[in-house]
Design a protein around this motif. Structure first.
Motif, short mmCIF file in Angstrom:
data_model
loop_
_atom_site.label_atom_id
_atom_site.label_comp_id
_atom_site.label_asym_id
_atom_site.label_seq_id
_atom_site.Cartn_x
_atom_site.Cartn_y
_atom_site.Cartn_z
N ALA A 1 33.66 31.87 35.97
CA ALA A 1 33.37 32.88 34.94
C ALA A 1 33.53 34.30 35.49
O ALA A 1 33.95 35.21 34.78
CB ALA A 1 31.95 32.68 34.41
N LYS A 2 33.23 34.49 36.77
CA LYS A 2 33.38 35.80 37.39
C LYS A 2 34.84 36.22 37.44
O LYS A 2 35.17 37.40 37.24
CB LYS A 2 32.79 35.78 38.80
CG LYS A 2 32.84 37.10 39.51
CD LYS A 2 32.21 36.99 40.89
CE LYS A 2 32.27 38.32 41.63
NZ LYS A 2 31.68 38.22 42.99
N THR A 3 35.72 35.26 37.69
CA THR A 3 37.15 35.58 37.72
C THR A 3 37.70 35.81 36.32
O THR A 3 38.61 36.61 36.13
CB THR A 3 37.91 34.44 38.42
OG1 THR A 3 37.29 34.14 39.67
CG2 THR A 3 39.36 34.82 38.68
N LYS A 4 37.19 35.11 35.32
CA LYS A 4 37.66 35.30 33.95
C LYS A 4 37.36 36.70 33.44
O LYS A 4 38.12 37.26 32.65
CB LYS A 4 37.00 34.26 33.03
CG LYS A 4 37.60 32.87 33.12
CD LYS A 4 36.95 31.95 32.11
CE LYS A 4 37.57 30.57 32.15
NZ LYS A 4 36.93 29.66 31.16
N LYS A 5 36.24 37.29 33.87
CA LYS A 5 35.88 38.61 33.40
C LYS A 5 36.89 39.67 33.84
O LYS A 5 37.04 40.70 33.18
CB LYS A 5 34.48 38.98 33.91
CG LYS A 5 33.37 38.13 33.31
CD LYS A 5 32.01 38.56 33.84
CE LYS A 5 30.90 37.71 33.23
NZ LYS A 5 29.56 38.09 33.76
N ILE A 6 37.58 39.42 34.95
CA ILE A 6 38.59 40.38 35.41
C ILE A 6 39.72 40.50 34.39
O ILE A 6 40.28 41.58 34.19
CB ILE A 6 39.13 39.96 36.79
CG1 ILE A 6 37.99 39.87 37.80
CG2 ILE A 6 40.21 40.90 37.29
CD1 ILE A 6 38.41 39.36 39.15
N PHE A 7 40.04 39.43 33.74
CA PHE A 7 41.17 39.41 32.80
C PHE A 7 40.89 40.25 31.57
O PHE A 7 41.81 40.83 30.98
CB PHE A 7 41.47 37.96 32.42
CG PHE A 7 42.72 37.80 31.61
CD1 PHE A 7 43.96 37.78 32.21
CD2 PHE A 7 42.66 37.68 30.24
CE1 PHE A 7 45.11 37.64 31.46
CE2 PHE A 7 43.81 37.53 29.48
CZ PHE A 7 45.03 37.52 30.10
N PHE A 8 39.63 40.35 31.16
CA PHE A 8 39.28 41.04 29.92
C PHE A 8 38.79 42.46 30.15
O PHE A 8 38.39 43.12 29.20
CB PHE A 8 38.20 40.25 29.17
CG PHE A 8 38.64 38.88 28.76
CD1 PHE A 8 39.56 38.70 27.74
CD2 PHE A 8 38.16 37.75 29.41
CE1 PHE A 8 39.98 37.45 27.37
CE2 PHE A 8 38.57 36.49 29.04
CZ PHE A 8 39.49 36.34 28.02
N LYS A 9 38.79 42.94 31.40
CA LYS A 9 38.38 44.31 31.67
C LYS A 9 39.60 45.22 31.67
O LYS A 9 40.73 44.78 31.89
CB LYS A 9 37.65 44.39 33.01
CG LYS A 9 36.28 43.73 32.98
CD LYS A 9 35.56 43.91 34.30
CE LYS A 9 34.18 43.29 34.27
NZ LYS A 9 33.46 43.47 35.56
N PRO A 10 39.40 46.53 31.44
CA PRO A 10 40.54 47.44 31.31
C PRO A 10 41.27 47.67 32.62
O PRO A 10 40.73 47.47 33.71
CB PRO A 10 39.91 48.74 30.78
CG PRO A 10 38.49 48.67 31.24
CD PRO A 10 38.11 47.22 31.21
N LYS A 11 42.54 48.05 32.50
CA LYS A 11 43.36 48.39 33.66
C LYS A 11 43.04 49.82 34.10
O LYS A 11 42.39 50.57 33.38
CB LYS A 11 44.84 48.24 33.29
CG LYS A 11 45.25 46.83 32.95
CD LYS A 11 46.73 46.68 32.76
CE LYS A 11 47.26 47.51 31.64
NZ LYS A 11 48.71 47.30 31.40
N PRO A 12 43.42 50.28 35.32
CA PRO A 12 44.28 49.59 36.29
C PRO A 12 43.52 48.75 37.30
O PRO A 12 44.11 47.97 38.04
CB PRO A 12 44.97 50.75 36.99
CG PRO A 12 43.97 51.85 36.96
CD PRO A 12 43.22 51.69 35.67
#
Length: 225
Positions: free
Chosen positions: A133-144
């Protein structure tokens, strides 16, 4: 399938990345085929001498396939569920569980609930392990600092054996689950390649340390008679 909620922030980020990717691909395609597009737009091609009947005939020939496809009999047959040969083979229900990931000792139902299925379920096992779940949150956070590229970069640092249940390509077979080998690690009483390390160091061969020299034997004067 449920409709996508476009008001959620993570969905908005995903759609923005998808739109940017599509726009980039469209721009690349137009720049790649720019000469062909200009040639088609100028209408300077050689005449084909086609008549109107030839165009209508070709359109009718291409549309004949849709008559068979869209016929009510074809539509009724497409709605029927195909009969799987696996269900008619004796003992096929137990074959999947004998070769499932749980019986092979690769995964457990506690770690991945998708592996806990009834005996009559013949669907294939999942290929990839569950993502944290910690890694999935990276995908939905803004860039960069986050986003899809950061997510793939973090996932690439994980060993393939911790991402997939079984090797998916031939390059993974070398070193797959190497931590399970008993030969990993330095032997307690193994030989030390002093010469090999000396020749491959940064400064080249060096002299022996002082404690490598032969010991100096003390000499005592002879007693005079």
């Amino acid at each position: 399938m449920a409709k996508l909620d476009i008001t959620r922030p993570e969905v908005i980020l995903f759609l923005n990345e998808a739109y940017e990717k599509e726009k980039r691909l469209r721009t690349y395609w137009v720049s790649k085929h720019n000469e062909k597009i200009q040639l088609a737009a100028t209408l300077t091609r050689e005449p084909t001498n086609y008549y109107e009947q030839d165009v209508i005939k070709q359109t009718m020939i291409e549309g004949l396939a849709t008559i068979t496809r869209d016929h009510k009999t074809s539509v009724r047959n497409r709605k029927k569920v195909p009969i799987r040969d696996a269900r008619s083979i004796p003992g096929i229900e137990t074959l999947r569980h004998e070769n499932s990931l749980i019986n092979l000792g690769v995964g457990t139902a506690k770690e991945d609930p998708r592996l806990a299925r009834p005996d009559n379920d013949l669907s294939p096992d999942p290929l990839m392990r569950p993502v944290e779940a910690k890694t999935k949150k990276i995908f939905f956070k803004p860039k960069p600092h986050f986003g899809k590229e950061k997510y793939l970069h973090v996932r690439a640092k994980i060993l393939p054996e911790n991402r997939y249940y079984l090797p998916e390509c031939a390059s993974w077979e070398y070193g797959w689950r190497l931590c399970d080998s008993k030969m990993v690690g330095k032997a307690m009483f193994g030989r030390n390649w002093v010469l090999h390390k000396t020749l491959q160091n940064r400064v080249g061969p060096t002299r022996d340390p002082d404690h490598y020299k032969s010991p100096v034997l003390a000499s005592f004067p002879k007693c005079s008679e």
